[in-house]
Design a protein around this motif. Structure first.
Motif, PDB file in Angstrom:
ATOM      1  N   GLU A   1       0.705  -1.266  -0.020  1.00 30.26           N
ATOM      2  CA  GLU A   1       0.087  -0.034   0.067  1.00 30.26           C
ATOM      3  C   GLU A   1       0.733   1.262   0.124  1.00 30.26           C
ATOM      4  N   ASN A   2       1.991   1.203   0.672  1.00 30.23           N
ATOM      5  CA  ASN A   2       2.913   2.349   0.634  1.00 30.23           C
ATOM      6  C   ASN A   2       3.552   2.595  -0.558  1.00 30.23           C
ATOM      7  N   LEU A   3       3.798   1.492  -1.502  1.00 25.46           N
ATOM      8  CA  LEU A   3       4.368   1.858  -2.866  1.00 25.46           C
ATOM      9  C   LEU A   3       3.176   2.212  -3.737  1.00 25.46           C
ATOM     10  N   GLY A   4       1.848   2.100  -3.404  1.00 21.79           N
ATOM     11  CA  GLY A   4       0.920   2.290  -4.171  1.00 21.79           C
ATOM     12  C   GLY A   4      -0.048   1.525  -4.864  1.00 21.79           C
ATOM     13  N   VAL A   5       0.369   0.286  -4.421  1.00 19.48           N
ATOM     14  CA  VAL A   5      -0.784  -0.993  -4.899  1.00 19.48           C
ATOM     15  C   VAL A   5      -2.203  -0.909  -4.435  1.00 19.48           C
ATOM     16  N   GLU A   6      -2.985  -0.899  -5.311  1.00 19.33           N
ATOM     17  CA  GLU A   6      -4.522  -0.633  -4.857  1.00 19.33           C
ATOM     18  C   GLU A   6      -5.051  -1.918  -4.287  1.00 19.33           C
ATOM     19  N   VAL A   7      -5.354  -2.203  -3.069  1.00 21.18           N
ATOM     20  CA  VAL A   7      -6.016  -3.331  -2.561  1.00 21.18           C
ATOM     21  C   VAL A   7      -7.653  -3.474  -2.550  1.00 21.18           C
ATOM     22  N   ARG A   8      -8.265  -4.285  -2.884  1.00 22.66           N
ATOM     23  CA  ARG A   8      -9.624  -4.329  -2.547  1.00 22.66           C
ATOM     24  C   ARG A   8      -9.981  -5.761  -1.960  1.00 22.66           C
ATOM     25  N   TYR A   9     -10.814  -5.760  -0.939  1.00 18.25           N
ATOM     26  CA  TYR A   9     -11.176  -6.928  -0.149  1.00 18.25           C
ATOM     27  C   TYR A   9     -12.557  -7.305  -0.503  1.00 18.25           C
ATOM     28  N   ASP A  10     -12.929  -8.421  -0.155  1.00 21.03           N
ATOM     29  CA  ASP A  10     -14.237  -8.788  -0.429  1.00 21.03           C
ATOM     30  C   ASP A  10     -14.521  -9.000  -2.082  1.00 21.03           C
ATOM     31  N   ALA A  11     -13.449  -9.257  -2.568  1.00 22.68           N
ATOM     32  CA  ALA A  11     -13.506  -9.183  -4.097  1.00 22.68           C
ATOM     33  C   ALA A  11     -13.243 -10.427  -4.777  1.00 22.68           C
ATOM     34  N   PRO A  12     -14.017 -11.423  -4.781  1.00 22.25           N
ATOM     35  CA  PRO A  12     -14.031 -12.750  -5.187  1.00 22.25           C
ATOM     36  C   PRO A  12     -14.142 -12.557  -6.845  1.00 22.25           C
ATOM     37  N   VAL A  13     -13.312 -13.153  -7.530  1.00 22.24           N
ATOM     38  CA  VAL A  13     -13.371 -13.238  -9.077  1.00 22.24           C
ATOM     39  C   VAL A  13     -13.868 -14.644  -9.446  1.00 22.24           C
ATOM     40  N   ASP A  14     -14.836 -14.575 -10.094  1.00 24.05           N
ATOM     41  CA  ASP A  14     -15.780 -15.555 -10.465  1.00 24.05           C
ATOM     42  C   ASP A  14     -15.347 -16.057 -11.961  1.00 24.05           C
ATOM     43  N   ARG A  15     -14.903 -15.348 -13.018  1.00 22.48           N
ATOM     44  CA  ARG A  15     -14.578 -15.789 -14.194  1.00 22.48           C
ATOM     45  C   ARG A  15     -13.727 -14.951 -14.905  1.00 22.48           C
ATOM     46  N   LEU A  16     -12.597 -15.325 -15.722  1.00 25.57           N
ATOM     47  CA  LEU A  16     -11.798 -14.712 -16.502  1.00 25.57           C
ATOM     48  C   LEU A  16     -12.209 -14.460 -18.000  1.00 25.57           C
ATOM     49  N   GLU A  17     -11.685 -13.522 -18.611  1.00 22.66           N
ATOM     50  CA  GLU A  17     -11.791 -13.268 -20.030  1.00 22.66           C
ATOM     51  C   GLU A  17     -10.524 -13.616 -20.422  1.00 22.66           C
ATOM     52  N   ILE A  18     -10.535 -14.699 -21.452  1.00 25.24           N
ATOM     53  CA  ILE A  18      -9.166 -14.935 -22.161  1.00 25.24           C
ATOM     54  C   ILE A  18      -9.350 -15.464 -23.460  1.00 25.24           C
TER      55      ILE A  18
END
Length: 487
Positions: A145-162
């Motif tokens: 977070e100090n480096l500037g990475v954005e973190v989101r919680y309660d954020a389950p990924v259910d599918r990907l576009e590939i």
């Protein structure tokens, strides 16, 4: 001509050690980074919060490591526990990376404690985190977070576009998140009971062994993305779905998040019997840190997936005590009764074992000469009669830490489709550990794999976001200089 819009440069899916290493590395490489953790903030970190150390190669005493633990010995230890089910190139890459990662870890807030002494036999091989895995996870989140990475919680990924092996976007609660590259570090499927049931099926007794498994770590590793990648996108796979880091733990442990304190560490100092009151494996085969992870699977193969570790008072003080006290009795007959084991069979087992003991010079810190003769299974070391009251018994269940079915990789950490590496989709941690761990385990190697491949995946995701090819091999110790050279 329409220009594609990206929400971030590098998307990291997962919230444990491997994901955090990847996020930090990608940010150090100049990329905008978004990390998605499926758990709430208070449960962040996945299984990494339950860890304590990582196994480290070193050729001479180093900071918190005593003596030496050279590459070849580390490799032979890994080869032995896996039975050869490992990719030697990737394994040796992890081993070498383990010797240099501590400087980088310290730079991001991880504090190591002085070498341990006593019965664990790991002061030479493993570096321990001050405050354990939770402190490591918290340090990495602060640094990210100090480096500037954005973190989101309660954020389950259910599918990907590939498309054609190229990552496009991830979907979270109906929202599309596009990124130039992506790192998958969302864990295995050990918390998915139905998948465990499917993998293990029924045994010859008609039981579903998986119904009696306890999960040592997080409840959030449901394997959603792993199954999605394997079944919907047909990514190349590695590993056996029944193989896992599986430990014999106290049968009274909670279903999830029992962690290290539920492990039973007195196995090598006594005997283990099954529900039928019979021994089924050599309790003294090798030092406990090299053998503890085989006992979960051994217990899983027994009737009702339960075993009982039996010791007498001579063993007290020679192992790390678990969180729950053992069942105590003044006689072996009383102990069998209290454990609800068949008393005549139990006494026959114990009498045969006691009579078979050939006691030499007992030393629980060395591979001593105390062994059995004329009894099956034999006990190779630390065999002493169990004859000194009071006696103790601990009921054991299989405790699953993480599963080994995963995505096949090379030394760039790229996900592969039809044996072709993706240009912008990478994987680290439990989702690819099966490349190194086909079966078995030795203490701390999971963190070694996650740290090495997390850093590799993060480095290469940053390069991919810049339109540059992935770099091969482990990350150099001087991360910043390495990134400049790679660019």
């Amino acid at each position: 001509m329409t220009t594609e819009s990206f929400d971030t440069d590098v998307l990291v899916i997962g919230g444990g050690n491997a994901a955090l290493c990847a996020a930090i590395m990608a940010r150090e490489g100049g990329a905008r980074v978004l990390l998605l953790e499926s758990a709430p903030r208070e449960w962040r970190g996945g299984n990494s919060g339950h860890t304590r150390n990582l196994r480290c190669m070193h050729d001479a005493p180093q900071d918190v490591l005593v003596e030496a633990y050279p590459e070849e010995e580390f490799w032979q230890d890994l080869l032995k526990v896996t039975g050869g089910l490992t990719n030697e190139h990737l394994a040796r890459m992890v081993i070498r990376a383990s010797s240099t990662c501590r400087t980088w870890m310290r730079r991001h807030g991880v504090i190591f404690q002085p070498p341990l002494s006593g019965a664990l036999h790991v002061a030479r091989t493993n570096a321990f985190f001050m405050g354990g895995g939770k402190a490591l996870v918290n340090a990495y989140y602060r640094s990210a977070e100090n480096l500037g990475v954005e973190v989101r919680y309660d954020a389950p990924v259910d599918r990907l576009e590939i498309e054609d092996g190229i990552f496009k976007a991830a979907w979270v609660k109906g929202r599309r998140i596009a990124a130039r590259s992506c790192v998958l570090a969302a864990g295995g499927f050990e918390s998915n009971r139905e998948w465990l049931r499917e993998a293990w099926g029924r045994n010859e007794r008609g039981e579903f062994p998986a119904d009696n498994f306890l999960i040592r770590g997080t409840a959030f590793n449901q394997g959603v993305l792993l199954r999605h990648m394997l079944e919907d996108h047909h990514a190349d796979r590695i590993g056996d779905p029944t193989q896992a880091h599986m430990v014999a733990i106290d049968a009274r442990a909670p279903l999830y998040d029992g962690g290290i304190c539920t492990r039973i560490d007195c196995v090598s100092l006594g005997v283990v019997v099954n529900r039928e009151a019979r021994r089924f494996y050599d309790e003294g085969e090798d030092f406990w840190p090299k053998r503890y992870a085989i006992w979960g699977r051994l217990v899983a193969m027994q009737p009702q997936q339960i075993g009982y570790s039996i010791i007498d008072s001579k063993a007290i003080g020679r192992f790390m005590p678990p969180v729950f006290p053992g069942v105590r009795a003044n006689t072996l007959e009383e102990l069998a009764t209290r454990l609800e084991l068949d008393v005549p069979t139990f006494m026959q087992t114990m009498n045969e074992y006691n009579a078979a003991c050939r006691v030499g010079r007992f030393d629980h810190t060395a591979l001593d000469d105390c062994h059995t003769e004329g009894v099956t299974p034999a006990k190779t070391h630390w065999a002493r009669p169990i004859d000194t009251a009071p006696f103790y018994g601990y009921a054991l269940r299989p405790g699953v830490t993480f599963t080994y079915l995963g995505l096949k990789v090379d030394d760039t950490a790229a996900v592969r489709f039809n044996d072709e590496p993706s240009r912008n989709l990478f994987v680290a941690g439990e989702m690819m550990a099966g490349n190194v761990l086909g079966k078995g385990y030795t203490a701390g190697v999971g963190m070694s794999i996650g740290t090495a491949f997390g850093r590799i995946a993060g480095r290469n995701a940053a390069l991919a976001a810049q339109g540059k090819p992935a770099a091969r091999g482990a990350v150099a110790d001087d991360t910043t200089q390495h990134m400049k050279e790679a660019a």
